[in-house]
Design a protein around this motif. Structure first.
Motif, short mmCIF file in Angstrom:
data_model
loop_
_atom_site.label_atom_id
_atom_site.label_comp_id
_atom_site.label_asym_id
_atom_site.label_seq_id
_atom_site.Cartn_x
_atom_site.Cartn_y
_atom_site.Cartn_z
N SER A 24 3.67 -26.02 -19.68
CA SER A 24 4.81 -25.32 -20.29
C SER A 24 4.50 -24.89 -21.71
CB SER A 24 6.05 -26.22 -20.27
OG SER A 24 5.89 -27.33 -21.15
N ARG A 25 3.44 -25.43 -22.30
CA ARG A 25 3.07 -25.03 -23.66
C ARG A 25 1.99 -23.96 -23.65
NH1 ARG A 25 3.79 -30.72 -24.16
NH2 ARG A 25 1.58 -31.10 -23.80
N ALA A 26 1.50 -23.64 -22.45
CA ALA A 26 0.45 -22.62 -22.34
C ALA A 26 1.07 -21.24 -22.27
CB ALA A 26 -0.40 -22.89 -21.11
N GLN A 27 0.28 -20.24 -22.55
CA GLN A 27 0.76 -18.86 -22.55
C GLN A 27 0.77 -18.27 -21.14
OE1 GLN A 27 2.03 -17.12 -25.23
NE2 GLN A 27 1.91 -19.13 -26.19
N ALA A 28 -0.24 -18.57 -20.35
CA ALA A 28 -0.36 -17.99 -19.02
C ALA A 28 0.50 -18.73 -18.01
CB ALA A 28 -1.82 -17.99 -18.57
N ALA A 29 1.12 -18.00 -17.10
CA ALA A 29 1.92 -18.61 -16.06
C ALA A 29 1.01 -19.26 -15.02
CB ALA A 29 2.80 -17.56 -15.39
N VAL A 30 1.48 -20.35 -14.42
CA VAL A 30 0.72 -21.04 -13.38
C VAL A 30 0.68 -20.15 -12.14
CG1 VAL A 30 0.69 -23.02 -11.83
CG2 VAL A 30 1.27 -23.33 -14.24
N ILE A 38 14.31 -21.50 -10.39
CA ILE A 38 13.59 -22.20 -11.46
C ILE A 38 12.11 -21.84 -11.46
CG2 ILE A 38 15.21 -24.11 -11.64
CD1 ILE A 38 13.30 -25.79 -9.97
N GLY A 39 11.80 -20.63 -11.02
CA GLY A 39 10.42 -20.17 -11.05
C GLY A 39 10.09 -19.51 -12.37
N GLY A 40 8.83 -19.08 -12.51
CA GLY A 40 8.40 -18.36 -13.71
C GLY A 40 8.57 -19.17 -14.98
N ARG A 41 8.98 -18.49 -16.05
CA ARG A 41 9.15 -19.16 -17.33
C ARG A 41 10.32 -20.13 -17.34
NH1 ARG A 41 4.54 -19.57 -19.83
NH2 ARG A 41 3.47 -17.56 -20.07
N ALA A 42 11.26 -19.98 -16.39
CA ALA A 42 12.36 -20.93 -16.30
C ALA A 42 11.82 -22.33 -16.01
CB ALA A 42 13.33 -20.51 -15.21
N ALA A 43 10.71 -22.43 -15.28
CA ALA A 43 10.09 -23.72 -14.99
C ALA A 43 9.60 -24.38 -16.28
CB ALA A 43 8.94 -23.55 -14.01
N ASP A 44 8.96 -23.59 -17.15
CA ASP A 44 8.48 -24.13 -18.42
C ASP A 44 9.65 -24.68 -19.25
OD1 ASP A 44 6.06 -23.14 -17.57
OD2 ASP A 44 6.23 -21.29 -18.75
N ASP A 45 10.71 -23.89 -19.33
CA ASP A 45 11.86 -24.29 -20.13
C ASP A 45 12.52 -25.53 -19.58
OD1 ASP A 45 11.32 -22.01 -21.54
OD2 ASP A 45 12.91 -20.81 -20.64
N LEU A 46 12.59 -25.62 -18.26
CA LEU A 46 13.24 -26.77 -17.63
C LEU A 46 12.47 -28.06 -17.91
CD1 LEU A 46 15.82 -26.79 -15.87
CD2 LEU A 46 14.36 -26.96 -13.88
#
Length: 641
Positions: A230-236, A175-183
């Protein structure tokens, strides 16, 4: 978003949960490491780890649990039926289809009472949820790795219903990367997601809560993904330890205490999970530099997405860890969880470990470039099983996989494992996108020479999110990339539209790949069958061995239902064969035996490869026979656990 009542105060009550379906016979290393770290940083914290997967395994029976946990789609469908009760009929059909598609050992699941299993799993899970006072806790964290997604979501949803104000945090490799945002966007029950390594982000979150803060007012924090992120463009950005040498020993006490509550016939000797390193030294720049990764690493791999750089513990630290933990828990079976053991430190670590004179039973993953001397050190310390990163028996395909190895390197380490009695459970990847008939022909040729060694396991290529293939699909002939279609059976349509899952699928050359690799699958099945027959008697020994008479050499090849075939080499022929015990380039051989013409040497090497007694690859040669007097063959020895 849920928040705790600030008037209650922070009592330091933290619970960490590992849901089904990890291997039941070893504790969760994620939970054990986090507990050890948190309590070392702040002794006032009361950290409780629930290796719940063990509890479920005991309830449904270890054989059934082992079967379900070995196949991701079967495992995920069980808790999907609890997460979405209105989809149980569809999931029942999906479960049966998956069971039929697998090998014979899964066929018994077709007649399994699926609804009875679901009811049993629900009863055990809900009992755990109901017997815990979640409202008395300050934080609950969930480790979410492969096969744990639907189970973790079910627990999080049910716990949220019982404790609306409890901060619920998830983290893990899938659940890392963009999967975290989606989750976070799809499942409002989750407050925060830890992306990357967990120790430092979790401590920062705990300090924020301890100071009276809430999840909703947590400032931007590296390693912690908030809903607004999760609404931002840059990854944490990641936030991880700069060195593993500050890590205390993992704490597996909760797992062993749970095991002790079982009836005597349900108890067993577990395997201790350990880590020497984090990251992948092959992928890494070689030093801990967060922003300067080389473009290295296996093309298919997405196992290192939770780390940046490569770090190792020091030798005395890991040896002390092993000594203390095995003494404490009275077990000797060890599994090293590294993506690949560090090449430079492994010899020192296992040489020192051997000095403790404990009869360890160890498992580890190794790169094919690991040398014979290192393998011997591992064996002296108790290494019994290894998974070598073979992946292919075609040098041409290995380049496409970006393995950094060759077919002859793979055969050499397979030979060493055979000689040392190391059980090598390596994989052979079929259907890699962009592979072609030339790769297949090379693979079939190499299998002819590899038949003397333990067969590889067939693994069909699957596309992992954020792997190099996924990131550069056009380079591998992928026309489109999307979620694996099986997720449509596990989750409702609206969830599938919003989520990017770890297992991906693609449109490309899949039909051609299935066709061209079919002969390899058949060749491997025959290899497996022949090897099993040749080793059907205990301690049957290697298939091809050499026996030295000092002036001559006898090669002995065992065959199925036939007398052994013997070959005799004399004089220089014997010396060349022994010189090629390790792979040698032709020029190196010619220089060593300069009194003989290049044509004579080449003629001898050609004869030996034609007979299948030596292997040639890219102008390099390897003798395939194993020295009979050095064999440490142990037959079909079973693990202690």
């Amino acid at each position: 978003m849920a928040d705790r009542n600030k008037d209650r105060g922070f009592a330091g009550q933290i619970i960490l949960v590992s849901a089904p379906w990890p291997l039941f016979n070893r504790p969760s290393i994620q939970l054990g490491v986090l507990k050890g770290y948190l309590q070392a940083i702040d002794p006032s914290l009361k950290v409780s780890c629930h290796h719940f997967f063990l509890r479920l395994a005991e309830a449904i029976g270890y054989p059934l649990y082992r079967l379900l946990s070995s196949e991701v789609w079967l495992a995920e469908s069980v808790y999907a039926a609890l997460l979405y009760p209105d989809r149980q009929d569809r999931l029942h059909r999906f479960f049966n289809r998956q069971a039929r598609r697998r090998s014979k050992k899964f066929k018994e699941l077709v007649n399994l009472d699926f609804f009875g299993l679901i009811k049993q799993v629900k009863n055990v899970s809900d009992s755990f949820i109901e017997e815990t006072d979640w409202t008395a806790l300050d934080l609950a964290g969930f480790s979410v790795c492969l096969c744990q997604l639907t189970a973790s979501l079910y627990f999080i949803r049910r716990i949220r219903q019982r404790a609306p104000a409890l901060p619920l945090v998830a983290g893990g490799s899938i659940i890392g990367g963009r999967a975290a945002d989606d989750l976070l966007a799809t499942f409002p029950e989750i407050d925060l997601i830890i992306t990357g390594e967990g120790e430092l982000p979790l401590v920062r979150l705990i300090n924020h809560l301890k100071a009276g803060g809430r999840c909703s007012d947590l400032p931007p924090t590296d390693g912690l993904v908030r809903r607004e992120d999760s609404r931002a463009q840059a990854a944490v950005p990641f936030c991880q330890l700069s060195s593993l040498e500050t890590l205390p020993r993992p704490d597996f006490t909760d797992y062993f205490e749970l095991l002790e509550t079982f009836a005597s016939e349900k108890r067993f000797f577990p395997t201790l999970p350990l880590e020497i390193s984090r990251g992948c030294w092959w992928r890494s720049a070689g030093s801990f530099v967060l922003t300067q990764e080389r473009s290295r690493g296996c093309a298919f791999c997405n196992l290192n997405l939770q780390w940046q750089g490569y770090r190792t513990k020091n030798a005395s630290q890991i040896v002390d860890e092993i000594d203390q933990l095995t003494d404490k828990h009275r077990v000797l079976s060890l599994a090293f969880m590294d993506n690949a053991l560090p090449p430079k430190k492994s010899r020192d670590i296992f040489h020192e470990l051997a000095g403790y004179r404990k009869n360890f039973y160890c498992f580890a993953e190794l790169r094919a470039s690991t040398g014979r001397q290192t393998l011997e050190n591992l064996c002296e310390a108790g290494m019994k099983e290894v998974q070598i990163g073979i992946e292919s028996l075609s040098s041409r395909l290995l380049k496409k996989l970006n393995k950094g190895t060759t077919a002859i390197e793979n055969l050499e380490i397979m030979k060493h494992c055979e000689a040392l009695g190391l059980k090598n459970i390596a994989n052979l990847i079929l259907r890699f996108p962009g592979s072609d008939e030339t790769d297949v022909v090379e693979t079939l040729r190499t299998i002819r020479f590899a038949r003397f060694f333990r067969p590889l396991r067939i693994v069909h290529f699957w596309l992992g999110m954020q792997s190099p293939v996924w990131q550069n699909p056009r380079d591998y002939g992928l026309l489109a990339v999307y979620n694996h279609p099986y997720y449509k059976d596990l989750f409702p349509e609206d969830v599938c539209r919003r989520m990017r899952f770890m297992i991906q699928d693609y449109r490309g050359d899949k039909m051609m790949q299935r066709k061209i690799w079919r002969p390899v699958a058949e060749a491997v099945k025959k290899w497996q069958k022949d090897y099993e027959q040749l080793h059907s008697k205990p301690y049957a020994g290697p298939v091809l061995t050499w026996h030295d008479g000092q002036q001559f050499l006898i090669l002995r090849e065992r065959r199925i239902r036939e007398d052994s075939v013997n070959h005799r080499l004399e004089g220089t022929s014997r010396e060349i064969y022994l010189f090629c015990e390790h792979r040698r380039g032709f020029e190196e051989i010619r220089e060593k035996f300069s009194s003989f013409s290049a044509d004579k040497i080449k003629s001898f090497l050609s004869m030996m490869t034609t007979k299948g007694l030596m292997f040639e690859d890219g102008g390099h040669y390897l003798s395939l026979a194993i020295p009979a007097d050095q064999c440490r063959y142990s037959g079909h020895q079973l693990p202690q656990s």
